[in-house]
Design a protein around this motif. Structure first.
Motif, PDB file in Angstrom:
ATOM      1  N   ASP A 119       0.799  -1.229   0.000  1.00  0.00           N
ATOM      2  CA  ASP A 119       0.000   0.000   0.000  1.00  0.00           C
ATOM      3  C   ASP A 119       0.831   1.279   0.000  1.00  0.00           C
ATOM      4  OD1 ASP A 119       1.010  -0.283   2.559  1.00  0.00           O
ATOM      5  OD2 ASP A 119      -0.909  -0.098   3.602  1.00  0.00           O
ATOM      6  N   HIS A 120       2.076   1.208   0.471  1.00  0.00           N
ATOM      7  CA  HIS A 120       2.855   2.442   0.627  1.00  0.00           C
ATOM      8  C   HIS A 120       3.374   2.990  -0.690  1.00  0.00           C
ATOM      9  CE1 HIS A 120       2.419   1.920   4.828  1.00  0.00           C
ATOM     10  NE2 HIS A 120       3.268   2.876   5.125  1.00  0.00           N
ATOM     11  N   SER A 121       3.824   2.112  -1.558  1.00  0.00           N
ATOM     12  CA  SER A 121       4.317   2.526  -2.872  1.00  0.00           C
ATOM     13  C   SER A 121       3.599   1.670  -3.899  1.00  0.00           C
ATOM     14  CB  SER A 121       5.818   2.317  -2.991  1.00  0.00           C
ATOM     15  OG  SER A 121       6.475   2.903  -1.894  1.00  0.00           O
TER      16      SER A 121
ATOM     17  N   SER B 285       3.372   2.074  12.196  1.00  0.00           N
ATOM     18  CA  SER B 285       3.091   2.768  13.455  1.00  0.00           C
ATOM     19  C   SER B 285       1.604   3.043  13.679  1.00  0.00           C
ATOM     20  CB  SER B 285       3.886   4.065  13.532  1.00  0.00           C
ATOM     21  OG  SER B 285       3.608   4.868  12.423  1.00  0.00           O
ATOM     22  N   HIS B 286       0.809   3.131  12.603  1.00  0.00           N
ATOM     23  CA  HIS B 286      -0.613   3.436  12.804  1.00  0.00           C
ATOM     24  C   HIS B 286      -1.491   2.201  13.006  1.00  0.00           C
ATOM     25  CE1 HIS B 286       1.013   7.224  11.160  1.00  0.00           C
ATOM     26  NE2 HIS B 286       0.324   7.670  12.190  1.00  0.00           N
ATOM     27  N   THR B 287      -0.857   1.084  13.342  1.00  0.00           N
ATOM     28  CA  THR B 287      -1.586  -0.138  13.673  1.00  0.00           C
ATOM     29  C   THR B 287      -2.545   0.091  14.851  1.00  0.00           C
ATOM     30  OG1 THR B 287       0.241  -1.449  12.821  1.00  0.00           O
ATOM     31  CG2 THR B 287      -1.256  -2.588  14.308  1.00  0.00           C
TER      32      THR B 287
ATOM     33  N   GLY C 138      -7.651  11.448   1.944  1.00  0.00           N
ATOM     34  CA  GLY C 138      -7.422  10.008   1.915  1.00  0.00           C
ATOM     35  C   GLY C 138      -6.610   9.603   3.115  1.00  0.00           C
ATOM     36  N   THR C 139      -5.826   8.532   2.988  1.00  0.00           N
ATOM     37  CA  THR C 139      -4.958   7.929   4.011  1.00  0.00           C
ATOM     38  C   THR C 139      -5.743   7.092   5.020  1.00  0.00           C
ATOM     39  OG1 THR C 139      -4.895   9.583   5.806  1.00  0.00           O
ATOM     40  CG2 THR C 139      -3.462   9.979   3.900  1.00  0.00           C
ATOM     41  N   CYS C 140      -4.997   6.377   5.850  1.00  0.00           N
ATOM     42  CA  CYS C 140      -5.623   5.518   6.855  1.00  0.00           C
ATOM     43  C   CYS C 140      -6.339   6.334   7.918  1.00  0.00           C
ATOM     44  CB  CYS C 140      -4.583   4.593   7.488  1.00  0.00           C
ATOM     45  SG  CYS C 140      -3.218   5.440   8.286  1.00  0.00           S
ATOM     46  N   THR C 141      -6.110   7.647   7.948  1.00  0.00           N
ATOM     47  CA  THR C 141      -6.806   8.494   8.908  1.00  0.00           C
ATOM     48  C   THR C 141      -8.193   8.886   8.400  1.00  0.00           C
ATOM     49  OG1 THR C 141      -4.629   9.459   9.237  1.00  0.00           O
ATOM     50  CG2 THR C 141      -6.420  10.452  10.454  1.00  0.00           C
TER      51      THR C 141
ATOM     52  N   GLY D  16      -4.913   3.220  -1.376  1.00  0.00           N
ATOM     53  CA  GLY D  16      -3.655   2.914  -0.704  1.00  0.00           C
ATOM     54  C   GLY D  16      -3.206   4.166   0.018  1.00  0.00           C
ATOM     55  N   CYS D  17      -1.906   4.263   0.280  1.00  0.00           N
ATOM     56  CA  CYS D  17      -1.400   5.392   1.054  1.00  0.00           C
ATOM     57  C   CYS D  17      -1.370   6.698   0.258  1.00  0.00           C
ATOM     58  CB  CYS D  17      -0.005   5.075   1.573  1.00  0.00           C
ATOM     59  SG  CYS D  17      -0.017   3.629   2.653  1.00  0.00           S
ATOM     60  N   GLY D  18      -1.448   6.594  -1.076  1.00  0.00           N
ATOM     61  CA  GLY D  18      -1.420   7.806  -1.888  1.00  0.00           C
ATOM     62  C   GLY D  18      -0.128   8.578  -1.653  1.00  0.00           C
ATOM     63  N   PRO D  19      -0.205   9.901  -1.584  1.00  0.00           N
ATOM     64  CA  PRO D  19       1.019  10.705  -1.428  1.00  0.00           C
ATOM     65  C   PRO D  19       1.467  10.846   0.030  1.00  0.00           C
ATOM     66  CG  PRO D  19      -0.879  12.135  -1.746  1.00  0.00           C
ATOM     67  CD  PRO D  19      -1.393  10.723  -1.778  1.00  0.00           C
ATOM     68  N   CYS D  20       0.778  10.188   0.971  1.00  0.00           N
ATOM     69  CA  CYS D  20       0.988  10.407   2.409  1.00  0.00           C
ATOM     70  C   CYS D  20       2.443  10.303   2.848  1.00  0.00           C
ATOM     71  CB  CYS D  20       0.150   9.401   3.188  1.00  0.00           C
ATOM     72  SG  CYS D  20       0.340   9.465   4.967  1.00  0.00           S
ATOM     73  N   VAL D  21       3.148   9.319   2.287  1.00  0.00           N
ATOM     74  CA  VAL D  21       4.464   9.004   2.847  1.00  0.00           C
ATOM     75  C   VAL D  21       5.605   9.413   1.921  1.00  0.00           C
ATOM     76  CG1 VAL D  21       4.558   6.622   2.004  1.00  0.00           C
ATOM     77  CG2 VAL D  21       5.604   7.187   4.209  1.00  0.00           C
ATOM     78  N   GLY D  22       5.253  10.131   0.843  1.00  0.00           N
ATOM     79  CA  GLY D  22       6.297  10.781   0.059  1.00  0.00           C
ATOM     80  C   GLY D  22       7.043   9.910  -0.908  1.00  0.00           C
TER      81      GLY D  22
ATOM     82  N   ALA E 243      -4.119  13.517   6.319  1.00  0.00           N
ATOM     83  CA  ALA E 243      -3.251  12.487   6.893  1.00  0.00           C
ATOM     84  C   ALA E 243      -3.020  12.729   8.385  1.00  0.00           C
ATOM     85  CB  ALA E 243      -1.925  12.447   6.144  1.00  0.00           C
ATOM     86  N   ASN E 244      -2.113  11.954   8.951  1.00  0.00           N
ATOM     87  CA  ASN E 244      -1.888  12.000  10.395  1.00  0.00           C
ATOM     88  C   ASN E 244      -0.520  12.560  10.778  1.00  0.00           C
ATOM     89  OD1 ASN E 244      -0.255   9.865   9.561  1.00  0.00           O
ATOM     90  ND2 ASN E 244      -1.870   8.381   9.980  1.00  0.00           N
ATOM     91  N   ARG E 245       0.299  12.901   9.806  1.00  0.00           N
ATOM     92  CA  ARG E 245       1.674  13.286  10.124  1.00  0.00           C
ATOM     93  C   ARG E 245       2.116  14.422   9.200  1.00  0.00           C
ATOM     94  NH1 ARG E 245       4.581   7.783  11.362  1.00  0.00           N
ATOM     95  NH2 ARG E 245       3.701   7.907  13.447  1.00  0.00           N
TER      96      ARG E 245
ATOM     97  N   GLY F  47       9.569  16.888   5.358  1.00  0.00           N
ATOM     98  CA  GLY F  47      10.026  15.833   4.444  1.00  0.00           C
ATOM     99  C   GLY F  47       9.074  14.657   4.333  1.00  0.00           C
ATOM    100  N   ARG F  48       8.029  14.655   5.126  1.00  0.00           N
ATOM    101  CA  ARG F  48       7.113  13.510   5.154  1.00  0.00           C
ATOM    102  C   ARG F  48       6.594  13.154   3.755  1.00  0.00           C
ATOM    103  NH1 ARG F  48       5.300   8.966   7.696  1.00  0.00           N
ATOM    104  NH2 ARG F  48       3.178   8.551   7.091  1.00  0.00           N
ATOM    105  N   MET F  49       6.235  14.174   2.988  1.00  0.00           N
ATOM    106  CA  MET F  49       5.671  13.890   1.670  1.00  0.00           C
ATOM    107  C   MET F  49       6.736  13.891   0.582  1.00  0.00           C
ATOM    108  SD  MET F  49       1.954  15.781   1.855  1.00  0.00           S
ATOM    109  CE  MET F  49       1.451  15.171   0.250  1.00  0.00           C
TER     110      MET F  49
HETATM  111  S1  SF4 Z   1       0.008   6.978   7.698  1.00  0.00           S
HETATM  112 FE1  SF4 Z   1       0.023   7.219   5.494  1.00  0.00          FE
HETATM  113  S2  SF4 Z   1       1.723   5.916   4.856  1.00  0.00           S
HETATM  114 FE2  SF4 Z   1       1.190   5.267   6.912  1.00  0.00          FE
HETATM  115  S3  SF4 Z   1      -0.283   3.579   6.645  1.00  0.00           S
HETATM  116 FE3  SF4 Z   1      -1.439   5.494   6.855  1.00  0.00          FE
HETATM  117  S4  SF4 Z   1      -1.802   6.153   4.766  1.00  0.00           S
HETATM  118 FE4  SF4 Z   1      -0.142   4.688   4.703  1.00  0.00          FE
END
Ligand code: SF4
Lengths: 418, 166
Positions: free
Chosen positions: A64-66, A121-123, A295-298, A356-362, A378-380, A384-386
């Motif tokens: 999901d991240h890339s 970490s967002h488990t 978007g994102t898991c948040t 998926g994670c989309g652009p969240c994690v850069g 997002a949550n963070r 540099g995050r993105m």
């Molecule tokens: S915080 Fe962003 S990169 Fe991490 S799992 Fe959630 S959507 Fe994916």
């Protein structure tokens, strides 16, 4: 003395009477890795002389991240994951299936009372449905896959009692950003947070996920909520597994109990470059925005897309802005298509990317340029995050992001929907 | 376990994106390569300044952010002997011990950049040699000391096949 939810779940899973501060070795109900952490876990699994995972039905890997892969190096790592998953016969979610933290509850893998680890970490997200779930690294993931166990230091708990009623235009996201400002980024380190009170009772399960998702941004090991009628029917819709919700005892021992009345809360923004750098929206209205992310898991769930589509339907995002939308899962994407939400968003000017994670994690899907401002659900918002440390990220609710897209600057959604 | 080296000082809330920048985090599993980019966004020349055995010294909440183990592994592969901080984020704490990176929790306000330090985990003391100061350490839980003594969780599992703290 009674027990907190965290103490009860860890006691049950370790078969001992565990209190905060003690170390237990506990049985895991589910174990998950994503594409940023699984390749290393697979390597460690082999180094540890692992042969088979403890139970293929209790292990999942998610790309999901890339996703889809932006570069060759990542493609090679994805390939390793596919081969491992096939060989081990574990659950496997490939590109386009969604973000791991949406998939685990949505596919019915985790239910109330479970103990779950994920190498992300967002488990902590699944705490919203009464699961003790926490993020670990690749080595713990490998050890968990082999043994079905992990050691835990039983955390102390913080109880946050959230009273009142959120005003129109104010959402779960505003609430958790506000709490990040109050508790600070390390205020709950090594601890569990129990979220209770009228506000939680009135929120949907989708909105509760948003809150527990960000428990780690307050430093917490997990965020936990009790299961009510809404939780039970949501879980039964998604999972055939039997479950036993876990409640805190009335005389449980808490490190801290804090009460808030949130009836007067206004929309909140986490300003660059830390999640606890929080401001009410009124102080930053008008700040220029170059890119929006929903978007994102948040905040990539159906309810979030509905809120955004309602604000943007029949309108156009401002010139010189761009909006990226990433539904949190394939199922959400399909539901949003059927409801006409995707049509409304795309017509308004959004670019929809793979669930998926989309652009969240850069890693791809919308890396900002130097000096640009991004407003994201997002949550963070770390520097540099993105993917660019010279860009700035503001965190907000889907309503605030959608409203801000209409003007190209930070906008209070109550002015638009009001 | 005893360590000797020079202090490289950083501030509070050093997150995993600072430890190993987003540009490199998912691209490779070559930790020696990742190590060259350690703390690059905070100090572009940091890697070149490290002598084998040196310490990273920081304020509170070191390692907050993601669960990626590339963070402690990059630190180990840059030949840092231990990280000394006022507090560590939970996931980083586990990851560091699991991968065999010793963590030292204590008051770091008295430590200045460039100080020569001696750390004794067994005695629970940090010694600032240049000014002859001693700082007491917060002891690590016994389980973590055992994993560190085994050389990390991989070695622990190789030895026992599962968790064994008896
Ligand atoms: S915080 Fe962003 S990169 Fe991490 S799992 Fe959630 S959507 Fe994916």
């Amino acid at each position: 003395m009674g027990k907190t939810i965290a103490e009860k779940i860890l006691s049950m899973k370790s078969n001992q009477d565990a209190k905060a501060g003690e170390i237990v070795i506990a049985d895991l109900d589910f174990v998950m890795g994503q594409d940023g952490t699984s390749p290393l876990a697979i390597r460690v699994f082999k180094e540890m002389k692992g042969k088979r995972v403890f139970d293929p039905d209790r292990v999942a890997m998610v790309i999901d991240h890339s996703a889809p892969s932006p570069v060759e190096g990542v493609s090679a790592l994805h390939k390793q994951m596919r081969e491992f998953a096939q060989d081990q016969k574990i659950h496997f979610y490939d590109i386009g299936d969604g973000v791991c933290h949406q998939l685990l509850p949505e596919m019915g893998h985790v239910v109330p009372g479970h103990l779950v680890i994920g190498a992300d970490s967002h488990t902590c997200t699944y705490g919203a449905i009464n699961v003790f779930s926490t993020g670990v690294g690749s080595t713990d993931l490998a050890a968990g896959m082999i043994s079905g166990k992990l050691w835990f230091k039983v955390p102390e708990s913080i109880r946050l009692v959230l009273n009142g009623k959120l005003a129109t235009g104010v959402y779960a996201k505003d609430l958790i950003i506000f709490l990040a400002g109050e508790i600070t980024a390390d205020g709950a380190t090594y601890k569990a947070i129990e979220f209770v009170g009228e506000v939680i009772d009135t929120l949907s399960v989708d909105a509760r996920f948003t809150i527990c998702n960000m428990a780690v941004e307050l430093g917490a090991k997990c965020g936990l909520m009790e299961a009510d009628q809404k939780t039970e029917s949501w879980v039964k819709q998604h999972s055939p597994l039997n479950f036993q919700p876990v409640f805190a005892d009335h005389d449980a021992d808490y490190a801290v109990i804090r009460e808030y009345d949130l009836s007067n809360l206004e929309p909140q923004i986490a300003l660059p470059h830390t999640v606890d750098n929080v401001s009410p929206i009124s102080k930053v209205v008008g700040t220029n925005i170059d890119q929006g992310v929903i978007g994102t898991c948040t905040n990539g769930r159906l309810e979030d897309l509905r809120i955004a589509a309602e604000i943007l339907k029949g309108k156009k995002i401002a010139a010189n802005t761009r909006l990226i939308v990433a539904p949190a899962s394939r199922a959400i994407f399909i539901a949003a298509v059927r409801e006409g939400l995707i049509e409304a968003l795309v017509e308004a000017g959004a670019a929809v990317v793979t669930p998926g994670c989309g652009p969240c994690v850069g890693t791809h899907n919308g890396v900002p340029a130097d000096g640009e401002n991004v407003i994201s659900t997002a949550n963070r918002n770390f520097k540099g995050r993105m993917g660019n440390n010279k860009a700035s990220i503001f965190l907000a609710s889907p309503a605030t992001v959608a409203a801000s897209m209409l003007r190209g600057s930070i906008t209070d959604p109550r002015e638009i929907t009001g | 376990m005893e360590f000797k080296g020079k202090a490289h000082k950083f501030g509070d809330d050093i997150n995993t994106d600072y430890i190993i920048s987003g540009r490199y985090k998912f691209k490779t599993l070559d930790m020696r390569e990742l190590a060259r980019h350690l703390m690059e966004d905070l100090d572009p020349d940091f890697y070149a300044k490290i002598n084998k055995g040196d310490f990273i010294v920081a304020g509170k909440n070191f390692g907050c952010g993601s669960s990626r183990e590339q963070a402690p592994l990059a630190i180990i592969n840059a030949d840092i002997s231990a990280v000394i901080a006022k507090s560590f984020a939970g996931i980083f704490y586990r990851n560091a011990i699991n991968t065999g990176l010793p963590l030292v929790e204590c008051d770091t306000d008295l430590i200045e950049p460039g100080d020569q330090l001696e750390v004794s985990l067994s005695e629970g003391l940090l010694h600032i040699r240049s000014r002859d100061l001693q700082i007491p350490l917060t002891p690590l839980p016994a389980v973590m000391l055992k994993i560190l003594a085994d050389g990390g969780l991989v070695e622990h599992f190789k030895k026992y096949g599962t968790f064994n703290f008896d």
